[in-house]
Each structure stands twice: as C-alpha cells, then as structure tokens.
Design a protein around this motif. Structure first.
Motif, PDB file in Angstrom:
ATOM      1  N   GLN A 158       0.842  -1.192   0.000  1.00  0.00           N
ATOM      2  CA  GLN A 158       0.000   0.000   0.000  1.00  0.00           C
ATOM      3  C   GLN A 158       0.880   1.245   0.000  1.00  0.00           C
ATOM      4  OE1 GLN A 158      -4.039   0.649   1.825  1.00  0.00           O
ATOM      5  NE2 GLN A 158      -2.796   1.427   3.505  1.00  0.00           N
ATOM      6  N   MET A 159       0.531   2.213  -0.841  1.00  0.00           N
ATOM      7  CA  MET A 159       1.297   3.453  -0.943  1.00  0.00           C
ATOM      8  C   MET A 159       0.516   4.581  -0.279  1.00  0.00           C
ATOM      9  SD  MET A 159       4.028   2.613  -2.639  1.00  0.00           S
ATOM     10  CE  MET A 159       4.827   2.089  -4.148  1.00  0.00           C
ATOM     11  N   MET A 160       1.167   5.289   0.617  1.00  0.00           N
ATOM     12  CA  MET A 160       0.514   6.342   1.399  1.00  0.00           C
ATOM     13  C   MET A 160       1.294   7.644   1.254  1.00  0.00           C
ATOM     14  SD  MET A 160       0.015   6.343   5.569  1.00  0.00           S
ATOM     15  CE  MET A 160      -1.469   5.354   5.547  1.00  0.00           C
ATOM     16  N   THR A 161       0.591   8.762   1.282  1.00  0.00           N
ATOM     17  CA  THR A 161       1.260  10.059   1.314  1.00  0.00           C
ATOM     18  C   THR A 161       1.006  10.744   2.647  1.00  0.00           C
ATOM     19  OG1 THR A 161      -0.657  11.080   0.243  1.00  0.00           O
ATOM     20  CG2 THR A 161       1.212  10.454  -1.171  1.00  0.00           C
ATOM     21  N   TRP A 162       1.907  11.661   2.986  1.00  0.00           N
ATOM     22  CA  TRP A 162       1.781  12.429   4.226  1.00  0.00           C
ATOM     23  C   TRP A 162       1.170  13.788   3.903  1.00  0.00           C
ATOM     24  CZ3 TRP A 162       3.067  17.082   6.293  1.00  0.00           C
ATOM     25  CH2 TRP A 162       3.038  17.214   7.684  1.00  0.00           C
ATOM     26  N   ASN A 163       0.257  14.220   4.747  1.00  0.00           N
ATOM     27  CA  ASN A 163      -0.451  15.488   4.522  1.00  0.00           C
ATOM     28  C   ASN A 163      -0.730  16.193   5.841  1.00  0.00           C
ATOM     29  OD1 ASN A 163      -1.730  14.769   1.540  1.00  0.00           O
ATOM     30  ND2 ASN A 163      -1.729  13.015   2.923  1.00  0.00           N
ATOM     31  N   ARG A 164      -0.742  17.485   5.802  1.00  0.00           N
ATOM     32  CA  ARG A 164      -1.405  18.205   6.884  1.00  0.00           C
ATOM     33  C   ARG A 164      -2.900  17.947   6.731  1.00  0.00           C
ATOM     34  NH1 ARG A 164       1.173  23.747   4.905  1.00  0.00           N
ATOM     35  NH2 ARG A 164       0.393  22.705   3.019  1.00  0.00           N
ATOM     36  N   ALA A 165      -3.617  18.029   7.806  1.00  0.00           N
ATOM     37  CA  ALA A 165      -5.066  17.787   7.725  1.00  0.00           C
ATOM     38  C   ALA A 165      -5.755  19.031   7.168  1.00  0.00           C
ATOM     39  CB  ALA A 165      -5.631  17.421   9.087  1.00  0.00           C
ATOM     40  N   THR A 166      -5.511  19.279   5.877  1.00  0.00           N
ATOM     41  CA  THR A 166      -6.134  20.409   5.185  1.00  0.00           C
ATOM     42  C   THR A 166      -6.703  19.910   3.865  1.00  0.00           C
ATOM     43  OG1 THR A 166      -4.180  21.052   3.913  1.00  0.00           O
ATOM     44  CG2 THR A 166      -4.380  21.968   6.148  1.00  0.00           C
ATOM     45  N   MET A 167      -7.713  20.584   3.359  1.00  0.00           N
ATOM     46  CA  MET A 167      -8.301  20.197   2.083  1.00  0.00           C
ATOM     47  C   MET A 167      -7.294  20.351   0.949  1.00  0.00           C
ATOM     48  SD  MET A 167     -11.223  18.976   2.739  1.00  0.00           S
ATOM     49  CE  MET A 167     -11.773  18.823   1.039  1.00  0.00           C
ATOM     50  N   HIS A 168      -6.467  21.373   1.030  1.00  0.00           N
ATOM     51  CA  HIS A 168      -5.451  21.595  -0.007  1.00  0.00           C
ATOM     52  C   HIS A 168      -4.527  20.393  -0.122  1.00  0.00           C
ATOM     53  CE1 HIS A 168      -1.356  22.846  -1.235  1.00  0.00           C
ATOM     54  NE2 HIS A 168      -2.001  23.541  -2.158  1.00  0.00           N
ATOM     55  N   ASP A 169      -4.011  19.904   1.026  1.00  0.00           N
ATOM     56  CA  ASP A 169      -3.094  18.771   1.001  1.00  0.00           C
ATOM     57  C   ASP A 169      -3.802  17.504   0.534  1.00  0.00           C
ATOM     58  OD1 ASP A 169      -1.391  20.643   2.124  1.00  0.00           O
ATOM     59  OD2 ASP A 169      -0.547  19.246   3.573  1.00  0.00           O
ATOM     60  N   LEU A 170      -5.016  17.287   1.019  1.00  0.00           N
ATOM     61  CA  LEU A 170      -5.767  16.102   0.615  1.00  0.00           C
ATOM     62  C   LEU A 170      -6.015  16.097  -0.889  1.00  0.00           C
ATOM     63  CD1 LEU A 170      -7.398  13.535   1.225  1.00  0.00           C
ATOM     64  CD2 LEU A 170      -9.383  15.020   1.655  1.00  0.00           C
ATOM     65  N   GLU A 171      -6.422  17.222  -1.424  1.00  0.00           N
ATOM     66  CA  GLU A 171      -6.693  17.309  -2.864  1.00  0.00           C
ATOM     67  C   GLU A 171      -5.435  17.045  -3.679  1.00  0.00           C
ATOM     68  OE1 GLU A 171      -8.325  21.199  -3.045  1.00  0.00           O
ATOM     69  OE2 GLU A 171     -10.287  20.585  -2.250  1.00  0.00           O
ATOM     70  N   ALA A 172      -4.284  17.500  -3.192  1.00  0.00           N
ATOM     71  CA  ALA A 172      -3.026  17.247  -3.891  1.00  0.00           C
ATOM     72  C   ALA A 172      -2.716  15.751  -3.913  1.00  0.00           C
ATOM     73  CB  ALA A 172      -1.893  18.021  -3.224  1.00  0.00           C
ATOM     74  N   SER A 173      -3.014  15.066  -2.817  1.00  0.00           N
ATOM     75  CA  SER A 173      -2.772  13.618  -2.753  1.00  0.00           C
ATOM     76  C   SER A 173      -3.715  12.859  -3.679  1.00  0.00           C
ATOM     77  CB  SER A 173      -2.943  13.115  -1.315  1.00  0.00           C
ATOM     78  OG  SER A 173      -1.797  13.390  -0.547  1.00  0.00           O
ATOM     79  N   ILE A 174      -4.978  13.212  -3.632  1.00  0.00           N
ATOM     80  CA  ILE A 174      -5.964  12.526  -4.475  1.00  0.00           C
ATOM     81  C   ILE A 174      -5.627  12.730  -5.953  1.00  0.00           C
ATOM     82  CG2 ILE A 174      -8.387  12.527  -5.182  1.00  0.00           C
ATOM     83  CD1 ILE A 174      -9.090  13.080  -2.230  1.00  0.00           C
ATOM     84  N   ALA A 175      -5.158  13.920  -6.297  1.00  0.00           N
ATOM     85  CA  ALA A 175      -4.795  14.204  -7.689  1.00  0.00           C
ATOM     86  C   ALA A 175      -3.634  13.328  -8.168  1.00  0.00           C
ATOM     87  CB  ALA A 175      -4.431  15.681  -7.840  1.00  0.00           C
ATOM     88  N   CYS A 176      -2.797  12.884  -7.239  1.00  0.00           N
ATOM     89  CA  CYS A 176      -1.689  11.996  -7.602  1.00  0.00           C
ATOM     90  C   CYS A 176      -2.159  10.562  -7.822  1.00  0.00           C
ATOM     91  CB  CYS A 176      -0.633  12.000  -6.494  1.00  0.00           C
ATOM     92  SG  CYS A 176       0.327  13.525  -6.387  1.00  0.00           S
ATOM     93  N   GLY A 177      -3.323  10.244  -7.302  1.00  0.00           N
ATOM     94  CA  GLY A 177      -3.857   8.900  -7.471  1.00  0.00           C
ATOM     95  C   GLY A 177      -3.647   7.969  -6.295  1.00  0.00           C
ATOM     96  N   VAL A 178      -3.213   8.495  -5.164  1.00  0.00           N
ATOM     97  CA  VAL A 178      -3.002   7.633  -4.000  1.00  0.00           C
ATOM     98  C   VAL A 178      -4.339   7.205  -3.400  1.00  0.00           C
ATOM     99  CG1 VAL A 178      -0.760   8.617  -3.436  1.00  0.00           C
ATOM    100  CG2 VAL A 178      -2.814   9.572  -2.392  1.00  0.00           C
ATOM    101  N   LYS A 179      -4.322   6.049  -2.746  1.00  0.00           N
ATOM    102  CA  LYS A 179      -5.526   5.508  -2.113  1.00  0.00           C
ATOM    103  C   LYS A 179      -5.409   5.445  -0.600  1.00  0.00           C
ATOM    104  CE  LYS A 179      -7.404   4.815  -6.115  1.00  0.00           C
ATOM    105  NZ  LYS A 179      -8.518   5.693  -6.568  1.00  0.00           N
TER     106      LYS A 179
END
Length: 371
Positions: free
Chosen positions: A66-87
């Motif tokens: 499983q591949m995970m990204t690290w984010n601050r708990a902000t919509m901006h960071d979440l949207e950047a992760s989703i745009a990369c295709g991470v699950k």
C-alpha cells in the motif's frame, strides 16, 4: 503479524542534508518491498509539482504494498494527494498543547473541526485514512482519546501515535499504548524517534501493548537522531517474535547501500544487522567457540543479511585463530608452538592500531620457526 509502514521516502528524506532524486526513490521503494515492507509512505504532494511527479512514478511501479502520502489535515493537502492517485493518506494534526499553540493559536476546537472535515472528505473519496497525531508523547491522554473518538466517528482507519521528539521510554510506551488500545477505537501505529536511542525499543514496546503497525526508515534515517530502523525492526520481528518474514540477503544489502549512498551517510562498522564488522570475532574464546559451533556467539547467521564471518588477527586473538589462518595458507601448525607468537602479535597490533593480514602472519610464523 505486525504491519511495517516504512517512511524512508518521507520522514527519512526529511533528515537534514538529505535529498533523494527520482531514480533513488524508485530503487528504494523496490528494495523495501523486496525486503518485506507492507506499506510505504512515499512523499508529501503539497510540496509541489516535482514531488507529485515522483509520487506518480512510484505508484506506477505497481508494487505489492500500500502506498501512502503524508499530509497536513487540510483540504489543499488532501486534494493534492488525491490528484496523484493515491488511495491512502496520513492526515497529520498536532495534539500537544505546545504544537497546537504553534499551529492553531491554541484553538483545539478549530483543529478538531478541520480534522473532521478533511477525514470526512477523504472517506467520501474512498481513501484509507490514518490520523497522524503529531507530538502524542507530550499530549494529554484525555485529548488523544478525544481525537481517536472523533476519528472513529467519521470513519478513519488508523491512528498514528507519534513520539515526535523521542522522549518516551519502553515502559511508559507500553502503559500508554495499552490504555489507548483498550479503548478499541482505532488500530494504532507507532511512530518513534531516536533522540535518546530508544526508537526501536519504543516501537516494539508499542506492538507488545497492542499497536498493529510501526513506522520505520532504512538505517534509521530521519530528523535529528532518526527513526526506528527498518532492518532492525524487521529482523527483531522475524527472530525475536517468530514472524514469518522473508528478508532477502542480496536485497537488504542493496537497499542499505542505496539509502546510505543517496543520503551521503557512512554506516558505523558495528551498526546492528548490517555493520561490516558485525560478524568479526577477535576474542580468542569467541573465535574458538564460533569455529566449533556457528551459533556460539551470533544470534543469526551472517549469510541471512549478506554479511560474512571473519576472524581478524588482533590483540585478543588466541591460538585457534592463528591455526585457522595458517591452515588457509596450507600450513598445519602445532597448536602448542603458536603460543610464542601471541605476545609479538599483541605488541604489533597495539602499537600500530591495525590487525595483521595473512602475509604478515606467515612471515611472523616462519621467523618463529627459524628461531
């Protein structure tokens, strides 16, 4: 079986003076999976386009982890992760008063509302969510419980207990994680730092207390004194906890060398698991024991981690070591005749701070025979 989430590509790269290029990241990711990592934390999309492109290339490898990204708990960071295709994402929030004051002006309610909003949005996108509780070890357990209850209510999948500044002890870790595990709110992951040299011990203690996952980095790479070590945790789980983990000797050496080179770090020769002198036995008693039984003074075989056993000719060597080296040179020496060599060997090694090689031993032996 414990779940290993390796964060070499995120927290490891956050070590000062370290920067991985794309090729190095791909090699590290492939090496980690080959060596048994269950999950990889592969970067921080909010850093920008280059980081995002690297994350996409890592995802494109199609590795069995499983591949995970690290984010601050902000919509901006979440949207950047989703745009990369991470699950899968780690959504980080501060939980100690010190860091809540630094990052949210002390406003816990605002922080909790923001966390709820972002976790909810992530789950609506079908993303696996780990709540990363930054500075857990300096937070009150009551507030951590509040965060875990919120996470449970909005569908988070895991809770990361972060000993961000490495101040926990194994006994305190066990008591804390036992208490949080009994709440049965979210599975717990350990994220430990090595400021007092206790990252591995605290990580294992957390697993003993009920945590199901542990963050690691290769060679313990990370901020300040680093993190729990991937190779040390892996081998401890395999040998001390009898977990069915396959660790490829060639792959682990390649992985260690890749990370050390990419980070421009020289490994200590006595580094656990992978130090180049780890399987060298100089003490006469130890060397003699190892020659008689391969497990006499080693907890695991050197071959398992791509190492090799050595018997250096040094100050503390005994006649068994001398005979071993002479035999390799085709000389079947009488053991009793070698005792006179030991004082000379000790004097030479002590004066120059370097062991003898076979050629030097041969000359010394021939000189003694001619006397």
């Amino acid at each position: 079986m414990a779940w290993i989430n390796d964060t070499t590509l995120r927290d490891g790269e956050q070590a000062p003076y370290v920067a991985f290029n794309t090729r190095e990241k791909l090699e590290i990711a492939q090496g980690l999976v080959a060596c048994g990592a269950d999950e990889l934390e592969i970067g921080i999309p909010a850093m920008g386009v280059c980081e995002q492109e690297d994350i996409k290339e890592l995802l494109a490898l199609g590795l069995d982890a499983q591949m995970m990204t690290w984010n601050r708990a902000t919509m901006h960071d979440l949207e950047a992760s989703i745009a990369c295709g991470v699950k899968a994402v780690d959504l980080s929030i501060p939980v100690s008063d010190i860091l809540i004051d630094v990052k949210f002006g002390g406003n816990k309610e605002r922080m909790l509302r923001q966390l709820e909003e972002v976790v909810t949005a992530a789950k609506q996108e079908g993303v696996y969510v780990c709540i990363g509780a930054e500075d857990s070890s300096r937070a009150s357990l009551e507030f951590i419980e509040e965060v875990m209850r919120l996470g449970n209510a909005v569908g988070a999948d895991r809770f990361r207990y972060c000993d961000t500044v490495g101040i926990m002890t194994p006994s305190r870790t066990f008591d804390t994680i036992s208490r949080l595990s009994r709440l049965d709110l979210l599975p717990i992951e350990m994220h430990t730092h090595n400021d007092y040299g206790l990252a591995n011990a605290n990580a294992i203690s957390g697993l003993d207390a009920g945590a199901i996952s542990v963050n690691t980095t290769v060679i313990g790479l990370g901020e300040r004194a680093g993190n729990a070590s991937f190779e040390q945790i892996s081998m401890a789980l395999k040998h001390l906890y009898c977990e069915n983990r396959k660790i490829d000797a060639v792959a682990i050496r390649t992985l260690i060398d890749t990370v050390a080179k990419a980070a421009n770090i020289h490994l200590a020769p006595n580094a656990p698991i992978i130090g180049e002198r780890l399987f060298a036995h100089e003490s006469g008693i130890h060397a003699d024991g190892m020659m008689k039984h391969g497990s006499a003074y080693e907890p695991f075989d050197a071959i398992e981690v791509g190492g090799h056993r050595e018997f250096p000719i040094g100050k503390h060597s005994g006649t068994s070591t001398i005979m071993y080296h002479l035999k390799s040179l085709g000389i079947d020496a009488d053991k009793s005749s070698l005792k006179n060599l030991l004082p000379a060997i000790r004097e030479i090694v002590t004066s120059r701070k370097r062991v003898l090689d076979d050629t030097e031993l041969l000359h010394l032996y021939r000189d003694s025979v001619c006397l």
